[in-house]
Design a protein around this motif. Structure first.
Motif, PDB file in Angstrom:
ATOM      1  N   ASN A  37       0.831  -1.194   0.000  1.00 29.27           N
ATOM      2  CA  ASN A  37       0.000   0.000   0.000  1.00 29.27           C
ATOM      3  C   ASN A  37       0.869   1.249   0.000  1.00 29.27           C
ATOM      4  N   HIS A  62      -3.490  -3.001  14.121  1.00 29.29           N
ATOM      5  CA  HIS A  62      -2.969  -2.422  12.879  1.00 29.29           C
ATOM      6  C   HIS A  62      -1.453  -2.586  12.921  1.00 29.29           C
ATOM      7  N   GLN A  87       1.222   9.326   7.299  1.00 29.46           N
ATOM      8  CA  GLN A  87      -0.142   9.261   6.777  1.00 29.46           C
ATOM      9  C   GLN A  87      -0.835   7.976   7.205  1.00 29.46           C
ATOM     10  N   ASP A  88      -0.101   6.865   7.191  1.00 32.19           N
ATOM     11  CA  ASP A  88      -0.678   5.590   7.599  1.00 32.19           C
ATOM     12  C   ASP A  88      -1.129   5.637   9.055  1.00 32.19           C
ATOM     13  N   ILE A  90      -1.939   8.323  10.781  1.00 35.48           N
ATOM     14  CA  ILE A  90      -3.102   9.217  10.872  1.00 35.48           C
ATOM     15  C   ILE A  90      -4.370   8.441  10.542  1.00 35.48           C
ATOM     16  N   GLU A  91      -4.320   7.670   9.446  1.00 31.23           N
ATOM     17  CA  GLU A  91      -5.487   6.878   9.046  1.00 31.23           C
ATOM     18  C   GLU A  91      -5.794   5.787  10.075  1.00 31.23           C
ATOM     19  N   ALA A  92      -4.767   5.132  10.592  1.00 31.22           N
ATOM     20  CA  ALA A  92      -4.973   4.080  11.594  1.00 31.22           C
ATOM     21  C   ALA A  92      -5.583   4.659  12.868  1.00 31.22           C
ATOM     22  N   ASN A  93      -5.182   5.847  13.219  1.00 33.08           N
ATOM     23  CA  ASN A  93      -5.708   6.481  14.426  1.00 33.08           C
ATOM     24  C   ASN A  93      -7.202   6.774  14.294  1.00 33.08           C
ATOM     25  N   LYS A  94      -7.672   7.010  13.077  1.00 31.24           N
ATOM     26  CA  LYS A  94      -9.097   7.240  12.843  1.00 31.24           C
ATOM     27  C   LYS A  94      -9.910   5.956  13.037  1.00 31.24           C
ATOM     28  N   ASN A  95      -9.242   4.825  13.018  1.00 29.08           N
ATOM     29  CA  ASN A  95      -9.896   3.518  13.073  1.00 29.08           C
ATOM     30  C   ASN A  95      -9.672   2.818  14.412  1.00 29.08           C
TER      31      ASN A  95
END
Length: 104
Positions: A37, A62, A87-88, A90-95
């Motif tokens: 990814n 994650h 960035q990864d 940041i996205e993981a923290n949203k989940n």
């Protein structure tokens, strides 16, 4: 040989200094099935999915794999990897409700 084990036990790999021969092409080609990814990389075998640093979710975790080898052999990738990890995460923290654990 990982085939006998891999047939029964899930596993993930990441590159290290022992894979440095031929611009990491052996590792990059052998483990093309790893998540990719983070774009593509160029080895002596040509372009291949970037399995040098990647992430995936498994259950409530994650996982993030990074490469320390780029600091020695591919310094132009340092900033690229850093931005990708940032960035990864940041996205993981949203989940965090679905994957509250993050392992790098």
């Amino acid at each position: 040989q990982v085939q006998n084990l891999a047939a029964y036990v899930p596993y993930m790999v990441c590159l290290g200094n022992h894979e440095a021969a031929f611009n990491f092409s052996h590792y990059s080609q052998k483990f093309r099935g790893q998540p990719s990814n983070s774009g593509n990389v160029w080895t002596t075998s040509g372009e291949t999915p970037n399995n040098w640093y990647f992430s995936w979710n498994a259950g409530m975790v994650h996982f993030v794999v990074i490469s320390t080898e780029i600091y020695f052999d591919f310094p132009y990738m340092i900033e690229e990897q850093y931005k990708w990890v940032e960035q990864d995460l940041i996205e993981a923290n949203k989940n965090r409700t679905l994957a509250p654990w993050i392992v790098v």
